[in-house]
Design a protein around this motif. Structure first.
Motif, PDB file in Angstrom:
ATOM      1  N   GLY A 216      -6.218   5.552   1.038  1.00  0.00           N
ATOM      2  CA  GLY A 216      -5.718   4.810   2.017  1.00  0.00           C
ATOM      3  C   GLY A 216      -4.575   5.442   2.611  1.00  0.00           C
ATOM      4  O   GLY A 216      -4.330   6.337   2.433  1.00  0.00           O
ATOM      5  N   ARG A 217      -3.777   4.592   3.538  1.00  0.00           N
ATOM      6  CA  ARG A 217      -2.576   4.981   4.087  1.00  0.00           C
ATOM      7  C   ARG A 217      -1.480   4.598   3.460  1.00  0.00           C
ATOM      8  O   ARG A 217      -1.393   3.426   2.967  1.00  0.00           O
ATOM      9  N   TYR A 218      -0.556   5.510   3.250  1.00  0.00           N
ATOM     10  CA  TYR A 218       0.776   5.143   2.487  1.00  0.00           C
ATOM     11  C   TYR A 218       1.813   5.700   3.501  1.00  0.00           C
ATOM     12  O   TYR A 218       2.245   7.007   3.126  1.00  0.00           O
ATOM     13  N   ASP A 219       2.600   4.936   4.308  1.00  0.00           N
ATOM     14  CA  ASP A 219       3.404   5.667   5.185  1.00  0.00           C
ATOM     15  C   ASP A 219       4.885   5.781   4.783  1.00  0.00           C
ATOM     16  O   ASP A 219       5.651   6.424   5.373  1.00  0.00           O
TER      17      ASP A 219
ATOM     18  N   PRO B 184       4.594   9.906   7.142  1.00  0.00           N
ATOM     19  CA  PRO B 184       3.284   8.987   7.342  1.00  0.00           C
ATOM     20  C   PRO B 184       2.158   9.862   6.474  1.00  0.00           C
ATOM     21  O   PRO B 184       2.177  11.028   7.044  1.00  0.00           O
ATOM     22  N   CYS B 185       1.492   9.268   5.777  1.00  0.00           N
ATOM     23  CA  CYS B 185       0.273  10.167   5.046  1.00  0.00           C
ATOM     24  C   CYS B 185      -1.142   8.946   4.846  1.00  0.00           C
ATOM     25  O   CYS B 185      -0.783   7.944   4.791  1.00  0.00           O
ATOM     26  N   VAL B 186      -1.969   9.785   4.903  1.00  0.00           N
ATOM     27  CA  VAL B 186      -3.297   8.933   4.525  1.00  0.00           C
ATOM     28  C   VAL B 186      -4.223   9.901   3.683  1.00  0.00           C
ATOM     29  O   VAL B 186      -4.126  11.359   4.087  1.00  0.00           O
ATOM     30  N   GLY B 187      -4.855   9.594   2.809  1.00  0.00           N
ATOM     31  CA  GLY B 187      -5.742  10.261   1.932  1.00  0.00           C
ATOM     32  C   GLY B 187      -6.614   9.671   1.125  1.00  0.00           C
ATOM     33  O   GLY B 187      -6.780   8.517   1.346  1.00  0.00           O
ATOM     34  N   VAL B 188      -7.668  10.484   0.368  1.00  0.00           N
ATOM     35  CA  VAL B 188      -8.580  10.021  -0.386  1.00  0.00           C
ATOM     36  C   VAL B 188      -8.514  10.777  -1.648  1.00  0.00           C
ATOM     37  O   VAL B 188      -8.357  12.176  -1.740  1.00  0.00           O
ATOM     38  N   SER B 189      -8.994  10.111  -2.579  1.00  0.00           N
ATOM     39  CA  SER B 189      -9.222  10.742  -4.229  1.00  0.00           C
ATOM     40  C   SER B 189     -10.597  10.669  -4.496  1.00  0.00           C
ATOM     41  O   SER B 189     -11.224   9.467  -4.547  1.00  0.00           O
TER      42      SER B 189
END
Length: 570
Positions: A408-411, A435-440
């Motif tokens: 998800g996004r974690y700004d 700001p960041c957005v990612g997937v694991s």
């Protein structure tokens, strides 16, 4: 320490356990619960150290040693050569996708300062593995790749804001959870992460991440899959509209996040009995979180006057509209389910959240068809398959591995670190951030799903292409020279580690590794500048690898043409 003192410590542990239980039942402040939990952990560690010291003294006194158990620690396992080959195949596919999407690699330590991890995981903080105090820094094993990445970015500002915006990581993470190793639920497990950092236009990097995840799952062939989506702003607005007090939003969100494992009646009970939520408010939440669908659900929410009047949910719905338009362009909407029960319990998410499930990994009753409309999401289960509260019966023996990827996004996470490093916890939005957005992607869970397919199609454990053999005198030096030549030409080669090996032993090694080309050196071949090459082939028969019979003694190939000859055929 005497027996009396050990008994006193055990009694203190029992008293502290009772205190912790009472605090939870009384819905005490989270800080008080955390303090009691940490104190109990310290007591238990002290007891463990004293017990270990006692065993050492017993050994020193000449007492009989305990039998050594040759097993891995709970929640961990070894992977043999064939399994490792399958895992390497999975990782190679994922890395190829990551690089094709413009990613570059990053590697962070497997353990972090404990204060780096503290306060980032909500109720899951209890799953962090603390390391024993060695008289220096307080350390803990990393829980995920996201927080270490944010720490790295915060330490790298302002250069991080202008450097590569797409970063990926492969590595192990640790959680003190109840493991089910056969289904990929581990205490030590591997994850592959991809994150996009920086200030970009709304939902563009978010859609890119979801497209990347869809590409990975399609390339790995995990079967039919669904990517469940929700938005933290919609969820927060929904809770506010239903009447959840602001201080309870995160704890209620964590309860909602269990709806993929528990029926609504159990989740509602937790909200009311354990979290202290008004029953009427819980019922309102229930009407929303049972909704799931696609773009139809988006239109359903846009028509909801209460949500439209809430600033948070209105902004989230607007962003989801942009996201769906981009996902249409990526042609991945067929795999998407907009699901209001998806909450993701981690505290650092601020925007879009998602997780991927497949039919084999999902809980009972799940369907991979995400096309249900908003009006159809509250369908009743078939008669005879519900409990007394009208909820579907859940057979624990059929519980799957859960999500195989999530993110998800974690700004605000990077900003949280920069503010803390400045010694000003009140700096808030004044501190620099990113700001960041990612997937694991959970590699162990993916492996648990793909390993049976790997076995069925006869996946090899080695990639050896050529095996250099000797007929007659052994020709060890000549075999070594040819193996070196083949390896330098990019052909993966091997040979038997005996000076004068028997032909049967060499062919047994070839068959074991399923090597496609057996290269035979003999006295005549060496004099004439030739080698004899015998092609080896296997096929699956009734689920087992069977070698095809080849009556030919092989073909003669000129030594200086051997590399080209093999590459034409492989």
């Amino acid at each position: 320490m005497s027996t009396t003192e050990l008994d006193a410590l055990n009694q203190s542990i029992r008293d502290q356990s009772a205190l912790l239980k009472a605090l939870r039942e009384q819905h005490a402040e989270q800080t008080s619960i955390d303090e009691a939990h940490n104190k109990l952990g310290g007591m238990r560690r002290a007891l463990g150290q004293l017990s270990s010291a006692g065993k050492e003294r017993d050994k020193a006194d000449g007492k009989k040693k305990d039998r050594l158990l040759l097993k891995t620690a709970k929640g961990t396992r070894d992977f043999g050569p064939a399994e490792t080959a399958c895992r390497s195949h999975i990782e190679a596919i994922i890395k190829d996708v990551f690089t094709s999407f413009g990613g570059t690699g990053l590697d962070t330590p497997v353990f972090e300062r404990k204060d780096i991890l503290a306060g980032k995981y909500g109720e899951d903080a209890k799953l962090i593995f603390d390391l024993a105090d060695q008289g220096g820094e307080q350390l803990a094993l990393r829980y995920d790749h996201t927080v270490p990445l944010a720490r790295h970015l915060a330490a790298s500002l302002p250069s991080a804001a202008s450097s590569s915006s797409k970063l990926f990581q492969f590595g192990k993470v640790y959680r003190r959870d109840n493991p089910v190793v056969s289904k990929g639920r581990m205490r030590e497990f591997s994850q592959a992460d991809f994150d996009i950092t920086g200030v970009w236009d709304t939902m563009v990097p978010d859609a890119e991440i979801i497209s990347l995840l869809s590409t990975v799952l399609s390339r790995i062939d995990v079967g039919e899959y669904t990517i469940k989506l929700n938005h933290r702003k919609i969820l927060d607005g929904l809770f506010q509209v239903c009447g959840v007090p602001d201080e309870k939003i995160r704890s209620i969100s964590s309860a909602v996040d269990k709806l993929d494992k528990l029926p609504w009646s159990e989740v509602r009970k937790e909200m009311v009995d354990e979290k202290g939520l008004d029953p009427a408010v819980a019922d309102k939440i229930g009407e929303y979180v049972k909704l799931k669908g696609g773009s139809e659900l988006l239109r359903h929410l846009q028509a909801d006057a209460a949500l439209a009047a809430n600033a948070s949910s209105k902004e989230g719905i607007s962003e989801m509209e942009i996201l769906f338009r981009l996902l249409d362009a990526y042609q991945v909407t067929a795999y998407i389910s907009f699901d209001l029960s998806l909450a993701r319990g981690l505290d650092y998410y601020t925007g879009i959240i998602y997780e991927a499930v497949v039919e084999a990994s999902a809980p009972p009753g799940f369907t991979t068809n995400p096309s249900a409309t908003a009006a159809a999401v509250a369908e009743k289960p078939p008669k005879g398959q519900v409990d007394k509260d009208g909820e579907p019966e859940v057979d624990e023996s059929t519980v799957g591995v859960g999500s195989i990827a999530a993110g998800g996004r974690y700004d605000n996470l990077v900003q949280l670190f920069t503010a803390a490093s400045a010694g000003d916890s009140k700096a808030g939005k004044k501190a620099p951030g990113l700001p960041c957005v990612g997937v694991s992607i959970g590699l162990d869970r993916v492996f648990a799903l793909t390993w049976p397919k790997w076995v069925q199609r006869g996946g090899r454990s080695k990639e050896t292409t050529a095996y250099v053999m000797a007929a007659g005198d052994g020709f060890l030096v000549e075999r070594v020279a040819l193996v070196r030549e083949l390896r330098e030409a990019g052909i993966k080669s091997d040979f038997f580690f005996k000076t004068k090996p028997k032909m049967n032993a060499q062919f047994t090694a070839v068959d074991k590794d399923e090597v496609p080309f057996a290269i035979i050196l003999g006295a005549t071949e060496l004099r004439e500048g030739l080698v004899t090459v015998k092609e080896q082939k296997w096929e699956l028969v009734d689920g087992k690898k069977v070698k095809l019979e080849n009556a030919s003694g092989g073909v003669s190939v000129k030594r200086d043409e051997l590399v080209a000859w093999i590459k034409e055929r492989w």
